[in-house]
Write an enzyme that holds these catalytic residues in place. Structure first.
Site, PDB file in Angstrom:
ATOM      1  N   LYS A 115      15.946  -3.858  -8.102  1.00  0.00           N
ATOM      2  CA  LYS A 115      16.417  -2.501  -8.426  1.00  0.00           C
ATOM      3  C   LYS A 115      17.765  -2.550  -9.138  1.00  0.00           C
ATOM      4  CE  LYS A 115      13.201  -0.011  -6.327  1.00  0.00           C
ATOM      5  NZ  LYS A 115      12.597   1.142  -5.767  1.00  0.00           N
ATOM      6  N   LYS A 197       3.161  -5.868  -9.397  1.00  0.00           N
ATOM      7  CA  LYS A 197       2.547  -4.898  -8.481  1.00  0.00           C
ATOM      8  C   LYS A 197       2.433  -3.511  -9.124  1.00  0.00           C
ATOM      9  CE  LYS A 197       6.055  -2.592  -5.776  1.00  0.00           C
ATOM     10  NZ  LYS A 197       6.348  -1.872  -4.571  1.00  0.00           N
ATOM     11  N   LYS A 200       5.003   3.048  -8.759  1.00  0.00           N
ATOM     12  CA  LYS A 200       5.087   4.406  -9.285  1.00  0.00           C
ATOM     13  C   LYS A 200       6.168   4.538 -10.342  1.00  0.00           C
ATOM     14  CE  LYS A 200       6.381   6.009  -4.705  1.00  0.00           C
ATOM     15  NZ  LYS A 200       7.739   5.597  -4.326  1.00  0.00           N
TER      16      LYS A 200
HETATM   17  P1  ATP Z   1       8.960   2.209  -6.726  1.00  0.00           P
HETATM   18  O1  ATP Z   1       8.088   1.842  -7.873  1.00  0.00           O
HETATM   19  O2  ATP Z   1       9.683   3.509  -6.894  1.00  0.00           O
HETATM   20  O3  ATP Z   1       9.812   1.100  -6.228  1.00  0.00           O
HETATM   21  P2  ATP Z   1       6.733   1.847  -5.005  1.00  0.00           P
HETATM   22  O4  ATP Z   1       5.531   2.335  -5.721  1.00  0.00           O
HETATM   23  O5  ATP Z   1       6.918   0.410  -4.882  1.00  0.00           O
HETATM   24  O6  ATP Z   1       8.006   2.564  -5.535  1.00  0.00           O
HETATM   25  P3  ATP Z   1       7.548   2.577  -2.300  1.00  0.00           P
HETATM   26  O7  ATP Z   1       7.960   3.984  -2.056  1.00  0.00           O
HETATM   27  O8  ATP Z   1       8.605   1.555  -2.424  1.00  0.00           O
HETATM   28  O9  ATP Z   1       6.608   2.508  -3.577  1.00  0.00           O
HETATM   29  O10 ATP Z   1       6.527   2.128  -1.198  1.00  0.00           O
HETATM   30  C1  ATP Z   1       5.829   2.959  -0.306  1.00  0.00           C
HETATM   31  C2  ATP Z   1       4.826   2.132   0.473  1.00  0.00           C
HETATM   32  O11 ATP Z   1       3.767   1.726  -0.387  1.00  0.00           O
HETATM   33  C3  ATP Z   1       5.392   0.845   1.074  1.00  0.00           C
HETATM   34  O12 ATP Z   1       4.840   0.619   2.355  1.00  0.00           O
HETATM   35  C4  ATP Z   1       4.945  -0.210   0.117  1.00  0.00           C
HETATM   36  O13 ATP Z   1       4.821  -1.464   0.748  1.00  0.00           O
HETATM   37  C5  ATP Z   1       3.603   0.321  -0.327  1.00  0.00           C
HETATM   38  N1  ATP Z   1       3.267  -0.130  -1.668  1.00  0.00           N
HETATM   39  C6  ATP Z   1       3.938   0.158  -2.809  1.00  0.00           C
HETATM   40  N2  ATP Z   1       3.325  -0.389  -3.873  1.00  0.00           N
HETATM   41  C7  ATP Z   1       2.250  -1.062  -3.398  1.00  0.00           C
HETATM   42  C8  ATP Z   1       1.220  -1.841  -4.005  1.00  0.00           C
HETATM   43  N3  ATP Z   1       1.186  -2.040  -5.313  1.00  0.00           N
HETATM   44  N4  ATP Z   1       0.262  -2.365  -3.226  1.00  0.00           N
HETATM   45  C9  ATP Z   1       0.279  -2.159  -1.891  1.00  0.00           C
HETATM   46  N5  ATP Z   1       1.224  -1.439  -1.246  1.00  0.00           N
HETATM   47  C10 ATP Z   1       2.201  -0.898  -1.977  1.00  0.00           C
END
Ligand code: ATP
Ligand code: LTN
Length: 334
Positions: A115, A197, A200
């Protein structure tokens, strides 16, 4: 324990549109576990401001996320679904835990490094101590289990370390939590780059399936998903694109990778992509319908927000008072 049940805590940030990764990696498991545990599901808006947010947008997204928790199948009468910012104990405990966390530990956090690289113009102290706030979230409710995707494992480890350190000094104050990572869907990859991964915050909308995507968009994004030129459907790290599609398929249908590979024996990537797309559409459709209904019912959602904030505050304050006493803060005079 609350009554005869173990406690579960998890949370998600109200930043960006939720993806299929968030659903399969986290939300879907939350629903599966929700009967067995006494659950706290938070919209972690304090965490969201570690990255600059537009206030109106943050408020809107936080409400969407809270509604989505319910639409995904969490029963707000049984599970405590609430905004982190409505329970001041999170910030108060985080401060105390900051004093039991080392710079060196926080320096190792890969999410911080990622980040910080992404937001080089705003590497604030909150971003650095983000894992301490996360530890406070979990420890405040004496959680036994924390369902998360694999990317959050390092934060769970530091939470356990902080809790053990604190308990080592003051006695058994905190329950030591365990991470819960689901069998399938724990790491859904980008459809455009299966080495990365699904996230969002990805700029390329074709890389992610958003929970609110309509069926045509979902099918189209899967048709465009990056695979390889090996023209064989096997579940292997050598073929990350195909593996990711199979993972998504398994997480949506409950099948094992072996079963899925057998099912696609002799078929092509086109067939696989279509089947995966359809399995996703059938998982998301009921969620989208419930979301549309719920978001019309303002009074109902408002009621949930109020009641659950009170419930969360009750449990949070219990732990917080205990911690404050242990560290030596003066007693409150009533
Ligand atoms: P950002 O892109 O803003 O960092 P993010 O999509 O990674 O966000 P978070 O809000 O950090 O999402 O995560 C929310 C939950 O979703 C956490 O438990 C995280 O482990 C899970 N998660 C996020 N992305 C994935 C993914 N690609 N596959 C499985 N689990 C995920
Ligand atoms: N950092 C988490 C969100 C989060 C969380 C938590 C998850 C904040 N506090 C407590 C589980 C338990 C993320 O998903 N990015």
């Amino acid at each position: 324990m609350i009554g005869d049940k173990k406690v579960l805590f998890s949370g998600m940030q109200a930043t960006g549109n939720l993806t299929l990764g968030n659903y399969l990696g986290a939300l879907q498991n939350w629903v599966k576990l929700s009967d067995e545990y006494e659950c706290f599901y938070s919209v972690v808006d304090l965490h969201s401001i570690t990255v600059r947010q537009d206030p109106a947008e943050l408020r809107k997204r936080a409400r969407m996320l809270l509604t989505l928790y319910i639409a995904a199948g969490l029963d707000p009468e049984k599970n405590c679904i609430y905004y982190q910012s409505h329970v001041s104990g999170h910030a108060e405990l985080a401060w105390i835990l900051n004093c039991f966390t080392y710079m060196g530990e926080l320096n190792r956090m890969t999410q911080f490094k990622d980040k910080a690289a992404k937001h080089a113009d705003n590497i604030n102290a909150g971003l650095f101590t983000y894992p301490v706030l996360m530890a406070a979230d979990i420890l405040l409710y004496q959680a036994d289990v924390v369902p998360v995707g694999i990317d959050q494992m390092q934060h769970l480890e530091i939470t356990r370390d902080i809790a053990q350190r604190f308990n080592g000094i003051y006695g058994d104050v905190f329950t030591i939590p365990e991470a819960y990572v689901g069998k399938s869907g724990a790491k859904i990859m980008s459809l455009q780059n299966p080495e990365k991964k699904m996230s969002k915050s990805d700029e390329n909308p074709n890389a992610s399936i958003y929970l609110m995507d309509d069926p045509d968009t979902i099918i189209r994004k899967f048709k465009r998903a990056v695979t390889d030129s090996m023209a064989q459907i096997v579940y292997s790290n050598e073929q990350p694109g195909v593996k990711n599609l199979l993972d998504i398929y398994c997480a949506c249908t409950g099948k094992t990778p072996d079963e899925a590979v057998r099912e696609f024996d002799g078929k092509g990537y086109g067939d696989l992509k279509l089947a995966v797309g359809e399995s996703v559409v059938s998982v998301l459709r009921p969620l989208q319908e419930r979301y549309a209904d719920l978001s019309k019912d303002k009074a109902y959602i408002d009621g949930i927000i109020k009641e659950n904030a009170e419930k969360a505050n009750y449990y949070a304050t219990k732990t917080l008072r205990k911690v404050q006493k242990k560290v030596g803060f003066p007693e409150r005079i009533r």
